[in-house]
Motif scaffolding. Structure first.
Motif, PDB file in Angstrom:
ATOM      1  N   ILE A   4       0.886  -1.162   0.000  1.00 20.40           N
ATOM      2  CA  ILE A   4       0.000   0.000   0.000  1.00 20.40           C
ATOM      3  C   ILE A   4       0.925   1.213   0.000  1.00 20.40           C
ATOM      4  CG2 ILE A   4      -1.824   1.259   1.191  1.00 20.40           C
ATOM      5  CD1 ILE A   4      -2.811  -1.465   0.436  1.00 20.40           C
ATOM      6  N   VAL A   5       0.776   2.084  -1.003  1.00 16.47           N
ATOM      7  CA  VAL A   5       1.631   3.272  -1.097  1.00 16.47           C
ATOM      8  C   VAL A   5       0.780   4.525  -1.048  1.00 16.47           C
ATOM      9  CG1 VAL A   5       3.430   2.100  -2.398  1.00 16.47           C
ATOM     10  CG2 VAL A   5       1.614   3.264  -3.620  1.00 16.47           C
ATOM     11  N   LYS A   6       1.442   5.640  -0.715  1.00 18.11           N
ATOM     12  CA  LYS A   6       0.748   6.918  -0.613  1.00 18.11           C
ATOM     13  C   LYS A   6       1.398   7.898  -1.575  1.00 18.11           C
ATOM     14  CE  LYS A   6       0.310  10.654   2.693  1.00 18.11           C
ATOM     15  NZ  LYS A   6       0.582  11.049   4.068  1.00 18.11           N
ATOM     16  N   THR A   7       0.597   8.516  -2.427  1.00 21.35           N
ATOM     17  CA  THR A   7       1.074   9.561  -3.323  1.00 21.35           C
ATOM     18  C   THR A   7      -0.091  10.475  -3.667  1.00 21.35           C
ATOM     19  OG1 THR A   7       2.157  10.058  -5.427  1.00 21.35           O
ATOM     20  CG2 THR A   7       0.783   8.106  -5.374  1.00 21.35           C
ATOM     21  N   GLY A   8       0.163  11.758  -3.698  1.00 20.60           N
ATOM     22  CA  GLY A   8      -0.877  12.726  -4.021  1.00 20.60           C
ATOM     23  C   GLY A   8      -2.008  12.769  -3.016  1.00 20.60           C
ATOM     24  N   GLY A   9      -1.740  12.407  -1.757  1.00 18.87           N
ATOM     25  CA  GLY A   9      -2.777  12.438  -0.735  1.00 18.87           C
ATOM     26  C   GLY A   9      -3.741  11.268  -0.789  1.00 18.87           C
ATOM     27  N   LYS A  10      -3.444  10.283  -1.639  1.00 17.10           N
ATOM     28  CA  LYS A  10      -4.309   9.105  -1.774  1.00 17.10           C
ATOM     29  C   LYS A  10      -3.483   7.849  -1.543  1.00 17.10           C
ATOM     30  CE  LYS A  10      -7.233  11.365  -5.164  1.00 17.10           C
ATOM     31  NZ  LYS A  10      -6.455  12.604  -5.240  1.00 17.10           N
ATOM     32  N   GLN A  11      -4.154   6.734  -1.239  1.00 17.89           N
ATOM     33  CA  GLN A  11      -3.475   5.465  -1.024  1.00 17.89           C
ATOM     34  C   GLN A  11      -3.876   4.489  -2.105  1.00 17.89           C
ATOM     35  OE1 GLN A  11      -4.327   4.143   2.953  1.00 17.89           O
ATOM     36  NE2 GLN A  11      -3.611   6.057   3.874  1.00 17.89           N
ATOM     37  N   LEU A  21      -3.065   5.343 -12.551  1.00 18.75           N
ATOM     38  CA  LEU A  21      -3.096   6.796 -12.706  1.00 18.75           C
ATOM     39  C   LEU A  21      -3.030   7.440 -11.332  1.00 18.75           C
ATOM     40  CD1 LEU A  21      -5.876   7.339 -15.381  1.00 18.75           C
ATOM     41  CD2 LEU A  21      -3.469   7.869 -15.611  1.00 18.75           C
ATOM     42  N   VAL A  22      -2.103   8.385 -11.181  1.00 15.21           N
ATOM     43  CA  VAL A  22      -1.979   9.127  -9.935  1.00 15.21           C
ATOM     44  C   VAL A  22      -1.942  10.608 -10.271  1.00 15.21           C
ATOM     45  CG1 VAL A  22      -0.764   7.264  -8.745  1.00 15.21           C
ATOM     46  CG2 VAL A  22       0.540   9.000  -9.946  1.00 15.21           C
ATOM     47  N   GLU A  23      -2.036  11.459  -9.263  1.00 13.24           N
ATOM     48  CA  GLU A  23      -1.937  12.890  -9.509  1.00 13.24           C
ATOM     49  C   GLU A  23      -0.553  13.212 -10.047  1.00 13.24           C
ATOM     50  OE1 GLU A  23      -3.336  15.532  -6.548  1.00 13.24           O
ATOM     51  OE2 GLU A  23      -5.166  14.399  -6.219  1.00 13.24           O
ATOM     52  N   ARG A  24      -0.442  14.303 -10.800  1.00 10.54           N
ATOM     53  CA  ARG A  24       0.774  14.669 -11.518  1.00 10.54           C
ATOM     54  C   ARG A  24       2.003  14.633 -10.624  1.00 10.54           C
ATOM     55  NH1 ARG A  24       1.836  17.370 -16.575  1.00 10.54           N
ATOM     56  NH2 ARG A  24      -0.139  16.380 -17.076  1.00 10.54           N
ATOM     57  N   LEU A  25       3.056  13.933 -11.103  1.00 10.88           N
ATOM     58  CA  LEU A  25       4.337  13.860 -10.409  1.00 10.88           C
ATOM     59  C   LEU A  25       5.358  14.713 -11.150  1.00 10.88           C
ATOM     60  CD1 LEU A  25       4.452  10.010  -9.735  1.00 10.88           C
ATOM     61  CD2 LEU A  25       3.942  11.803  -8.092  1.00 10.88           C
ATOM     62  N   SER A  32      12.265   7.527 -13.196  1.00 10.27           N
ATOM     63  CA  SER A  32      11.821   6.632 -12.129  1.00 10.27           C
ATOM     64  C   SER A  32      11.528   7.439 -10.870  1.00 10.27           C
ATOM     65  CB  SER A  32      12.885   5.574 -11.841  1.00 10.27           C
ATOM     66  OG  SER A  32      14.075   6.191 -11.403  1.00 10.27           O
ATOM     67  N   VAL A  33      10.681   6.878 -10.037  1.00 12.10           N
ATOM     68  CA  VAL A  33      10.268   7.550  -8.804  1.00 12.10           C
ATOM     69  C   VAL A  33      10.101   6.482  -7.722  1.00 12.10           C
ATOM     70  CG1 VAL A  33       7.803   7.440  -9.393  1.00 12.10           C
ATOM     71  CG2 VAL A  33       8.601   9.169  -7.823  1.00 12.10           C
ATOM     72  N   ASP A  34      10.443   6.825  -6.476  1.00 13.71           N
ATOM     73  CA  ASP A  34      10.229   5.946  -5.336  1.00 13.71           C
ATOM     74  C   ASP A  34       8.981   6.409  -4.611  1.00 13.71           C
ATOM     75  OD1 ASP A  34      12.474   4.379  -5.789  1.00 13.71           O
ATOM     76  OD2 ASP A  34      13.777   5.720  -4.649  1.00 13.71           O
ATOM     77  N   LEU A  35       8.103   5.465  -4.291  1.00 15.55           N
ATOM     78  CA  LEU A  35       6.852   5.787  -3.615  1.00 15.55           C
ATOM     79  C   LEU A  35       6.952   5.446  -2.134  1.00 15.55           C
ATOM     80  CD1 LEU A  35       4.413   4.343  -6.295  1.00 15.55           C
ATOM     81  CD2 LEU A  35       5.106   6.711  -5.983  1.00 15.55           C
ATOM     82  N   GLU A  36       6.187   6.156  -1.312  1.00 14.89           N
ATOM     83  CA  GLU A  36       6.210   5.966   0.134  1.00 14.89           C
ATOM     84  C   GLU A  36       5.305   4.798   0.535  1.00 14.89           C
ATOM     85  OE1 GLU A  36       4.669   8.290   4.132  1.00 14.89           O
ATOM     86  OE2 GLU A  36       4.781   9.376   2.235  1.00 14.89           O
ATOM     87  N   PRO A  37       5.875   3.700   1.059  1.00 15.94           N
ATOM     88  CA  PRO A  37       5.042   2.568   1.455  1.00 15.94           C
ATOM     89  C   PRO A  37       4.393   2.785   2.817  1.00 15.94           C
ATOM     90  CG  PRO A  37       7.336   2.034   1.816  1.00 15.94           C
ATOM     91  CD  PRO A  37       7.304   3.400   1.193  1.00 15.94           C
ATOM     92  N   LEU A  38       3.153   2.337   2.956  1.00 16.22           N
ATOM     93  CA  LEU A  38       2.443   2.388   4.231  1.00 16.22           C
ATOM     94  C   LEU A  38       2.252   0.991   4.803  1.00 16.22           C
ATOM     95  CD1 LEU A  38      -0.342   4.963   3.386  1.00 16.22           C
ATOM     96  CD2 LEU A  38       1.811   5.379   4.551  1.00 16.22           C
ATOM     97  N   LEU A  39       2.281  -0.029   3.923  1.00  9.22           N
ATOM     98  CA  LEU A  39       2.124  -1.414   4.333  1.00  9.22           C
ATOM     99  C   LEU A  39       2.774  -2.286   3.281  1.00  9.22           C
ATOM    100  CD1 LEU A  39      -0.823  -3.178   5.871  1.00  9.22           C
ATOM    101  CD2 LEU A  39      -0.083  -4.031   3.689  1.00  9.22           C
ATOM    102  N   PHE A  40       3.393  -3.377   3.705  1.00 10.71           N
ATOM    103  CA  PHE A  40       3.979  -4.345   2.777  1.00 10.71           C
ATOM    104  C   PHE A  40       3.490  -5.720   3.177  1.00 10.71           C
ATOM    105  CE2 PHE A  40       7.260  -7.559   2.087  1.00 10.71           C
ATOM    106  CZ  PHE A  40       7.325  -7.529   0.714  1.00 10.71           C
TER     107      PHE A  40
END
Length: 103
Positions: A4-11, A21-25, A32-40
């Motif tokens: 479970i990752v968090k980007t653009g205020g959404k999970q 599709l996510v909000e504009r990065l 490449s981009v690293d995403l913030e994990p909330l659960l693995f």
């Protein structure tokens, strides 16, 4: 294996090879981009802060695009007030490349 990752205020629930599709990065297409994990969740489930510091979720930016046009209409009865505007959300399509649970 998923995370479970968090980007653009959404999970988002992501798996390797998944496109979403996510909000504009602020990364160019092909970057490449690293995403913030909330659960693995793999062999074991990790959701504590120390364990998540070792988890890496990597993604590649496929393209930038705009969402569908939304019409916003404001109206107040008996006052002659009408306003019509529109909105198109800036979006980024990413592909999840790796989910690693380092040691």
């Amino acid at each position: 294996m998923y995370a479970i990752v968090k980007t653009g205020g959404k999970q988002y629930r992501v798996e390797p090879g998944q496109k979403l599709l996510v909000e504009r990065l602020p990364v160019e297409a092909g970057g490449s981009v690293d995403l913030e994990p909330l659960l693995f969740s793999g062999d074991t489930t990790v959701f504590d802060k120390d364990g998540l510091a070792k988890v890496k979720v990597g993604a590649t930016v496929v393209e930038h695009l705009r969402g569908p046009k939304l019409t916003v209409f404001k109206f107040k009865p008996k006052r002659g007030y009408k306003r019509k505007t529109g909105h198109r959300q800036e979006l980024t399509r990413i592909e999840i490349t790796t989910i690693t649970a380092g040691s």
